[in-house]
Design a protein around this motif. Structure first.
Motif, PDB file in Angstrom:
ATOM      1  N   PHE A 164      28.249  33.476  20.112  1.00  0.00           N
ATOM      2  CA  PHE A 164      26.976  32.760  20.155  1.00  0.00           C
ATOM      3  C   PHE A 164      25.907  33.652  20.792  1.00  0.00           C
ATOM      4  O   PHE A 164      24.778  33.752  20.296  1.00  0.00           O
ATOM      5  N   LEU A 168      22.439  35.142  19.129  1.00  0.00           N
ATOM      6  CA  LEU A 168      21.112  34.983  19.735  1.00  0.00           C
ATOM      7  C   LEU A 168      20.451  36.343  19.955  1.00  0.00           C
ATOM      8  O   LEU A 168      19.238  36.486  19.795  1.00  0.00           O
ATOM      9  N   PHE A 181      16.891  30.892  25.271  1.00  0.00           N
ATOM     10  CA  PHE A 181      17.278  30.017  24.174  1.00  0.00           C
ATOM     11  C   PHE A 181      18.651  29.408  24.431  1.00  0.00           C
ATOM     12  O   PHE A 181      18.888  28.236  24.122  1.00  0.00           O
ATOM     13  N   LEU A 182      19.554  30.196  25.006  1.00  0.00           N
ATOM     14  CA  LEU A 182      20.890  29.698  25.341  1.00  0.00           C
ATOM     15  C   LEU A 182      20.810  28.540  26.325  1.00  0.00           C
ATOM     16  O   LEU A 182      21.483  27.516  26.163  1.00  0.00           O
ATOM     17  N   LEU A 184      18.124  26.636  26.819  1.00  0.00           N
ATOM     18  CA  LEU A 184      17.466  25.524  26.127  1.00  0.00           C
ATOM     19  C   LEU A 184      18.436  24.767  25.234  1.00  0.00           C
ATOM     20  O   LEU A 184      18.354  23.539  25.111  1.00  0.00           O
ATOM     21  N   TRP A 185      19.345  25.489  24.589  1.00  0.00           N
ATOM     22  CA  TRP A 185      20.326  24.819  23.732  1.00  0.00           C
ATOM     23  C   TRP A 185      21.260  23.936  24.562  1.00  0.00           C
ATOM     24  O   TRP A 185      21.626  22.844  24.147  1.00  0.00           O
ATOM     25  N   GLN A 186      21.632  24.425  25.739  1.00  0.00           N
ATOM     26  CA  GLN A 186      22.459  23.617  26.637  1.00  0.00           C
ATOM     27  C   GLN A 186      21.717  22.349  27.047  1.00  0.00           C
ATOM     28  O   GLN A 186      22.291  21.249  27.069  1.00  0.00           O
ATOM     29  N   PHE A 188      19.313  20.939  25.320  1.00  0.00           N
ATOM     30  CA  PHE A 188      19.208  20.111  24.123  1.00  0.00           C
ATOM     31  C   PHE A 188      20.461  19.266  23.916  1.00  0.00           C
ATOM     32  O   PHE A 188      20.380  18.070  23.616  1.00  0.00           O
ATOM     33  N   GLU A 189      21.629  19.890  24.075  1.00  0.00           N
ATOM     34  CA  GLU A 189      22.868  19.134  23.903  1.00  0.00           C
ATOM     35  C   GLU A 189      22.968  18.008  24.932  1.00  0.00           C
ATOM     36  O   GLU A 189      23.435  16.912  24.622  1.00  0.00           O
ATOM     37  N   PHE A 213      29.299  20.010  18.552  1.00  0.00           N
ATOM     38  CA  PHE A 213      28.224  20.925  18.939  1.00  0.00           C
ATOM     39  C   PHE A 213      28.845  22.159  19.609  1.00  0.00           C
ATOM     40  O   PHE A 213      29.851  22.038  20.318  1.00  0.00           O
ATOM     41  N   TRP A 260      32.715  27.700  14.497  1.00  0.00           N
ATOM     42  CA  TRP A 260      31.427  28.109  15.055  1.00  0.00           C
ATOM     43  C   TRP A 260      31.376  29.629  15.243  1.00  0.00           C
ATOM     44  O   TRP A 260      30.340  30.263  15.001  1.00  0.00           O
TER      45      TRP A 260
END
Length: 277
Positions: A164, A168, A181-182, A184-186, A188-189, A213, A260
């Motif tokens: 992952f 990125l 971004f990593l 932010l993704w955490q 987001f989840e 996810f 994934w």
């Protein structure tokens, strides 16, 4: 393949920041042995962490793989920086001019990811064996070899996470933005979990959905080990409750992370293939 891996490790070792992070990471992996030295002796209160059973076989496989997985951020920074340095130093263009194909370039990065994951797993295996043989109450071979699937899950978890990070790094090019971004993704989840649990589903259904996810799927591979401790179980029983949690490593959870991983590696190649360097 050995040639590709050799090239990557030369690049990493010649980068002082990457060298420091790699050494720090593997130092932290071995420092879990310091848990054995933690003692509290305050008047009538005497507490030795090693006496709580955390280094007993086979529990140690669960405990150590769960704890050491939190150190993976050190190598995440290395992997993201590894890609950003390729762009900033223009070594990626030079590698392609020298005859390296884009597929071989991504393969070399993925081999680095696999190597970091494998070496990390071996480190945890060796440290756990040493601690277990020193402090475990159970040293029979059959017990020592029980629950080794936690090491397999640890390897798959790191491979998925580092893939992952590689994706990125290819996508964003700059390490700071990729790490942002990593994070932010955490977030987001986490927000998505709260929203669907609040508006649509119960906790069990929400957990099942979030299990698909990427970051949550990786976390699900190794559940928290603390509630397995005898001291925790005793307190819960005294309260009239009973803990019946599922700590097993399930094949479908491993499969989700492997899917994934394949998506991230193929995505990295697809982006690089289409990008004008």
């Amino acid at each position: 393949m050995i040639r590709l891996l050799h090239i990557e490790f030369i690049k990493l070792w010649n980068n002082s920041a990457s060298k420091v992070l790699i050494i720090s990471y593997f130092t932290l992996l071995t420092s879990i042995a310091l848990f054995a030295a933690i003692k509290f002796d305050i008047g009538p209160i005497q507490f030795h962490l090693a006496d709580q059973g955390i280094f007993n076989f086979p529990y140690i496989w669960h405990f150590n793989t769960f704890i050491t997985a939190f150190f993976k951020l050190f190598l995440a920074i290395v992997i993201v920086s590894m890609m950003s340095n390729e762009y900033s130093n223009k070594t990626i263009k030079q590698n392609l001019i020298d005859g390296l194909s884009k597929k071989e370039f991504i393969l070399s990065k993925f081999l680095t990811v696999i190597s970091f994951s494998l070496i990390s797993t071996l480190f945890v295996l060796i440290v756990s064996l040493i601690l277990g043989l020193a402090y475990s109450d159970y040293n029979e071979i059959s017990i020592i070899l029980t629950d080794l699937e936690f090491l397999v899950a640890f390897f798959v978890k790191l491979t998925g996470f580092f893939s992952f990070c590689l994706f990125l790094g290819v996508l964003v090019k700059r390490s700071a933005f990729a790490l942002g971004f990593l994070i932010l993704w955490q977030v987001f989840e986490g927000i998505f979990r709260g929203l669907i649990r609040w508006k649509l589903f119960d906790g069990e259904t929400t957990d099942a959905i979030l299990g698909f996810f990427p970051l949550q799927a990786m976390f699900n591979l190794i559940k928290e080990p603390f509630s397995r401790l005898g001291a925790v179980q005793s307190v819960v029983n005294q309260m009239g409750e009973e803990l019946s949690l599922d700590y097993a490593i399930h094949w479908y959870e491993i499969l989700i992370v492997l899917i994934w991983t394949a998506i991230f590696i193929y995505g990295s190649y697809a982006i690089l293939k289409k990008r004008d360097l």
